[in-house]
Design a protein around this motif. Structure first.
Motif, short mmCIF file in Angstrom:
data_model
loop_
_atom_site.label_atom_id
_atom_site.label_comp_id
_atom_site.label_asym_id
_atom_site.label_seq_id
_atom_site.Cartn_x
_atom_site.Cartn_y
_atom_site.Cartn_z
N GLN A 69 38.14 36.17 43.22
CA GLN A 69 37.07 36.95 43.85
C GLN A 69 35.93 37.17 42.86
O GLN A 69 34.77 37.15 43.24
CB GLN A 69 37.61 38.28 44.37
N LEU A 70 36.25 37.38 41.59
CA LEU A 70 35.22 37.52 40.58
C LEU A 70 34.40 36.24 40.45
O LEU A 70 33.16 36.27 40.39
CB LEU A 70 35.83 37.90 39.23
N LEU A 71 35.08 35.10 40.43
CA LEU A 71 34.38 33.81 40.39
C LEU A 71 33.51 33.62 41.62
O LEU A 71 32.36 33.17 41.52
CB LEU A 71 35.38 32.67 40.27
N CYS A 72 34.03 33.95 42.77
CA CYS A 72 33.29 33.81 44.02
C CYS A 72 32.05 34.70 44.02
O CYS A 72 30.97 34.28 44.44
CB CYS A 72 34.21 34.14 45.19
N THR A 73 32.19 35.92 43.55
CA THR A 73 31.06 36.84 43.47
C THR A 73 29.98 36.28 42.54
O THR A 73 28.79 36.32 42.86
CB THR A 73 31.52 38.22 42.97
N GLY A 74 30.39 35.72 41.41
CA GLY A 74 29.43 35.13 40.49
C GLY A 74 28.71 33.94 41.08
O GLY A 74 27.48 33.80 40.93
N VAL A 75 29.44 33.08 41.77
CA VAL A 75 28.81 31.89 42.38
C VAL A 75 27.84 32.30 43.49
O VAL A 75 26.75 31.72 43.62
CB VAL A 75 29.90 30.93 42.91
N ILE A 76 28.19 33.30 44.27
CA ILE A 76 27.28 33.76 45.33
C ILE A 76 26.02 34.37 44.71
O ILE A 76 24.91 34.13 45.20
CB ILE A 76 27.99 34.75 46.27
N HIS A 77 26.16 35.11 43.61
CA HIS A 77 24.98 35.66 42.95
C HIS A 77 24.10 34.56 42.35
O HIS A 77 22.87 34.69 42.35
CB HIS A 77 25.38 36.67 41.88
N VAL A 78 24.71 33.50 41.87
CA VAL A 78 23.92 32.35 41.40
C VAL A 78 23.16 31.73 42.58
O VAL A 78 21.99 31.36 42.45
CB VAL A 78 24.83 31.31 40.71
N GLY A 79 23.83 31.63 43.72
CA GLY A 79 23.16 31.11 44.92
C GLY A 79 22.00 31.97 45.36
O GLY A 79 20.96 31.46 45.81
N VAL A 80 22.14 33.29 45.23
CA VAL A 80 21.04 34.20 45.59
C VAL A 80 19.85 33.95 44.67
O VAL A 80 18.70 33.89 45.13
CB VAL A 80 21.50 35.67 45.51
N SER A 81 20.11 33.79 43.38
CA SER A 81 19.00 33.57 42.45
C SER A 81 18.33 32.21 42.66
O SER A 81 17.17 32.04 42.34
CB SER A 81 19.48 33.70 41.00
N GLU A 82 19.06 31.24 43.21
CA GLU A 82 18.47 29.93 43.50
C GLU A 82 17.61 29.96 44.76
O GLU A 82 16.61 29.26 44.84
CB GLU A 82 19.56 28.88 43.67
N SER B 32 30.94 40.76 48.83
CA SER B 32 31.83 40.16 47.84
C SER B 32 32.04 41.10 46.65
O SER B 32 33.16 41.22 46.14
CB SER B 32 31.24 38.83 47.37
N LEU B 33 30.99 41.78 46.24
CA LEU B 33 31.10 42.73 45.13
C LEU B 33 31.96 43.94 45.52
O LEU B 33 32.79 44.40 44.73
CB LEU B 33 29.71 43.18 44.70
N THR B 34 31.79 44.42 46.75
CA THR B 34 32.62 45.54 47.23
C THR B 34 34.09 45.14 47.32
O THR B 34 34.97 45.90 46.92
CB THR B 34 32.11 46.00 48.60
N THR B 35 34.34 43.94 47.82
CA THR B 35 35.71 43.46 47.91
C THR B 35 36.34 43.31 46.53
O THR B 35 37.50 43.63 46.33
CB THR B 35 35.75 42.12 48.66
N TRP B 36 35.55 42.82 45.58
CA TRP B 36 36.08 42.66 44.23
C TRP B 36 36.44 44.01 43.63
O TRP B 36 37.45 44.14 42.94
CB TRP B 36 35.06 41.93 43.35
N ALA B 37 35.63 45.04 43.90
CA ALA B 37 35.93 46.38 43.39
C ALA B 37 37.24 46.92 43.97
O ALA B 37 38.07 47.48 43.24
CB ALA B 37 34.78 47.33 43.69
N LEU B 38 37.44 46.74 45.27
CA LEU B 38 38.70 47.19 45.89
C LEU B 38 39.89 46.39 45.36
O LEU B 38 40.97 46.95 45.11
CB LEU B 38 38.62 47.06 47.40
N THR B 39 39.70 45.10 45.19
CA THR B 39 40.79 44.26 44.68
C THR B 39 41.10 44.60 43.22
O THR B 39 42.25 44.56 42.80
CB THR B 39 40.43 42.77 44.83
N LEU B 40 40.07 44.95 42.46
CA LEU B 40 40.27 45.36 41.08
C LEU B 40 41.07 46.66 41.00
O LEU B 40 41.94 46.81 40.12
CB LEU B 40 38.92 45.52 40.39
N LEU B 41 40.84 47.56 41.93
CA LEU B 41 41.62 48.80 42.00
C LEU B 41 43.07 48.50 42.32
O LEU B 41 43.98 49.05 41.68
CB LEU B 41 41.02 49.74 43.04
#
Length: 167
Positions: free
Chosen positions: A145-158, A104-113
């Motif tokens: 995608q930024l929101l999705c990346t943040g939510v997935i990272h919250v899920g990882v920390s949980e 998700s983070l890699t995809t966000w970087a490509l989409t940001l470009l």
């Protein structure tokens, strides 16, 4: 957020991104096809530096070629990331969530470009309605995608257990 809340929000955002990246993929594929079909007849009347420019598109401005190519790459990567991310979210364990977070983070970087080229193309102007639609959806999918990346990272920390006390 509770564990069930993160999972449902991530699933909704991944499904939304799946649809948005598919739209980006379709419009960018059309633009590449249109550019390939029409560039031969249009570029033959241009002066020498523009005629040998490798990414010339007969529509839009000089940023259009870069924007369309990077949107196509971001669309392909984003579509596959959203598809595999849905599978990883449904598993909801640490290894799958780590894989979903990284992709998700890699995809966000490509989409940001691609969004950067979209902003430059908007600044330069002279685009038709199909390219304006692609620009708009690219900017929207960057935010989701930024929101999705943040939510997935919250899920990882949980999912990862917190250690208390001495190691």
């Amino acid at each position: 957020m509770a564990s069930g809340g993160s999972k449902s929000v991530a699933s909704i955002l991944l499904a939304l991104n799946l649809v948005l990246y598919f739209i980006v993929l379709v419009i960018a594929s059309w633009a590449v096809n249109h550019g390939i079909q029409r560039s031969g007849e249009t570029a033959s009347v241009l002066s020498l530096p523009a005629r040998i420019f490798p990414i010339y598109f007969p529509m839009g401005n000089m940023t259009t070629g870069f924007f369309v190519i990077f949107s196509l790459v971001a669309g392909v990567v984003g579509f596959t990331t959203s598809l595999t991310g849905l599978h990883n979210i449904f598993q909801w364990n640490a290894p799958n969530l780590h894989a979903a977070a990284m992709s998700s983070l890699t995809t966000w970087a490509l989409t940001l470009l691609a969004m950067g080229f979209a902003c430059k193309e908007i600044e330069l102007g002279w685009t038709d309605s199909n390219l304006r639609t692609l620009e708009m959806i690219t900017i929207i999918v960057t935010a989701t995608q930024l929101l999705c990346t943040g939510v997935i990272h919250v899920g990882v920390s949980e999912v990862i257990p917190q250690r208390m006390g001495r190691v």
